[in-house]
Design an enzyme around this catalytic site. Sequence first.
Site, PDB file in Angstrom:
ATOM      1  N   ARG A  44      31.263 -13.252 -10.745  1.00 56.87           N
ATOM      2  CA  ARG A  44      31.879 -12.554  -9.607  1.00 56.87           C
ATOM      3  C   ARG A  44      32.747 -11.465 -10.206  1.00 56.87           C
ATOM      4  O   ARG A  44      33.585 -11.742 -11.071  1.00 56.87           O
ATOM      5  CB  ARG A  44      32.725 -13.546  -8.803  1.00 56.87           C
ATOM      6  CG  ARG A  44      33.578 -12.924  -7.716  1.00 56.87           C
ATOM      7  CD  ARG A  44      32.695 -12.527  -6.537  1.00 56.87           C
ATOM      8  NE  ARG A  44      33.410 -12.472  -5.288  1.00 56.87           N
ATOM      9  CZ  ARG A  44      34.169 -11.452  -4.904  1.00 56.87           C
ATOM     10  NH1 ARG A  44      34.346 -10.420  -5.688  1.00 56.87           N
ATOM     11  NH2 ARG A  44      34.762 -11.478  -3.727  1.00 56.87           N
ATOM     12  N   GLU A  52      28.560  -8.087   2.586  1.00 61.22           N
ATOM     13  CA  GLU A  52      27.503  -9.092   2.507  1.00 61.22           C
ATOM     14  C   GLU A  52      26.154  -8.445   2.847  1.00 61.22           C
ATOM     15  O   GLU A  52      26.108  -7.365   3.434  1.00 61.22           O
ATOM     16  CB  GLU A  52      27.808 -10.237   3.482  1.00 61.22           C
ATOM     17  CG  GLU A  52      29.115 -10.946   3.212  1.00 61.22           C
ATOM     18  CD  GLU A  52      29.154 -11.684   1.885  1.00 61.22           C
ATOM     19  OE1 GLU A  52      28.084 -11.990   1.322  1.00 61.22           O
ATOM     20  OE2 GLU A  52      30.270 -11.958   1.410  1.00 61.22           O
ATOM     21  N   ARG A  91      30.819 -19.523  -9.793  1.00 61.13           N
ATOM     22  CA  ARG A  91      30.838 -18.271 -10.548  1.00 61.13           C
ATOM     23  C   ARG A  91      32.120 -18.160 -11.365  1.00 61.13           C
ATOM     24  O   ARG A  91      33.173 -18.610 -10.925  1.00 61.13           O
ATOM     25  CB  ARG A  91      30.789 -17.076  -9.580  1.00 61.13           C
ATOM     26  CG  ARG A  91      29.668 -17.160  -8.580  1.00 61.13           C
ATOM     27  CD  ARG A  91      29.849 -16.176  -7.453  1.00 61.13           C
ATOM     28  NE  ARG A  91      31.039 -16.497  -6.662  1.00 61.13           N
ATOM     29  CZ  ARG A  91      31.390 -15.874  -5.557  1.00 61.13           C
ATOM     30  NH1 ARG A  91      30.676 -14.872  -5.108  1.00 61.13           N
ATOM     31  NH2 ARG A  91      32.468 -16.221  -4.898  1.00 61.13           N
TER      32      ARG A  91
END
Length: 161
Positions: A44, A52, A91
Amino acid sequence: MKLRLDVLLMLLPLSAQAFPAYVTKIADGDTFTVMVDGEKQRVRIFGMDAPEHDQPYGGKSTADLTAMIFHKTVDIEPPPHHGRFPTSYDRIVGVVTISGTDVGWTMISLGDAWAYDEFHPPASYDLAAAQAIKAHAGLWADADPVPPWVWRHSKPHYRRH
């Protein structure tokens, strides 16, 4: 065999030194997968939040990140003042650079993402965002773009963020 995140984090450099990794997959405008010592790791990008996929401008943000880093080697280091890699779900969160250029800052300056205050980004990220807004760059061409953290909150399938 999938390596557990806690085990992989033990293998990653925990000092402020960056490590190189080859980008094998782009998930969206702020998340991608790399190979580290033969193992896949999701990353990330620190200091930013991108739209998104099903959000306006999500596809463009993903496409721009893809053009910038896909099938290339990037350097990843812990965020400033952390000393190690924080995690966000599955992540690691890291500052990502390619050829010395900060990917998060670049995505923000192109209007592909917001500076994400939850990560406490450096002031330069806020300046990049202000310039993108002033120039109506990328997602800022929309008069009132919806930040991804607001978008996710309104969508039940994004509640995990």
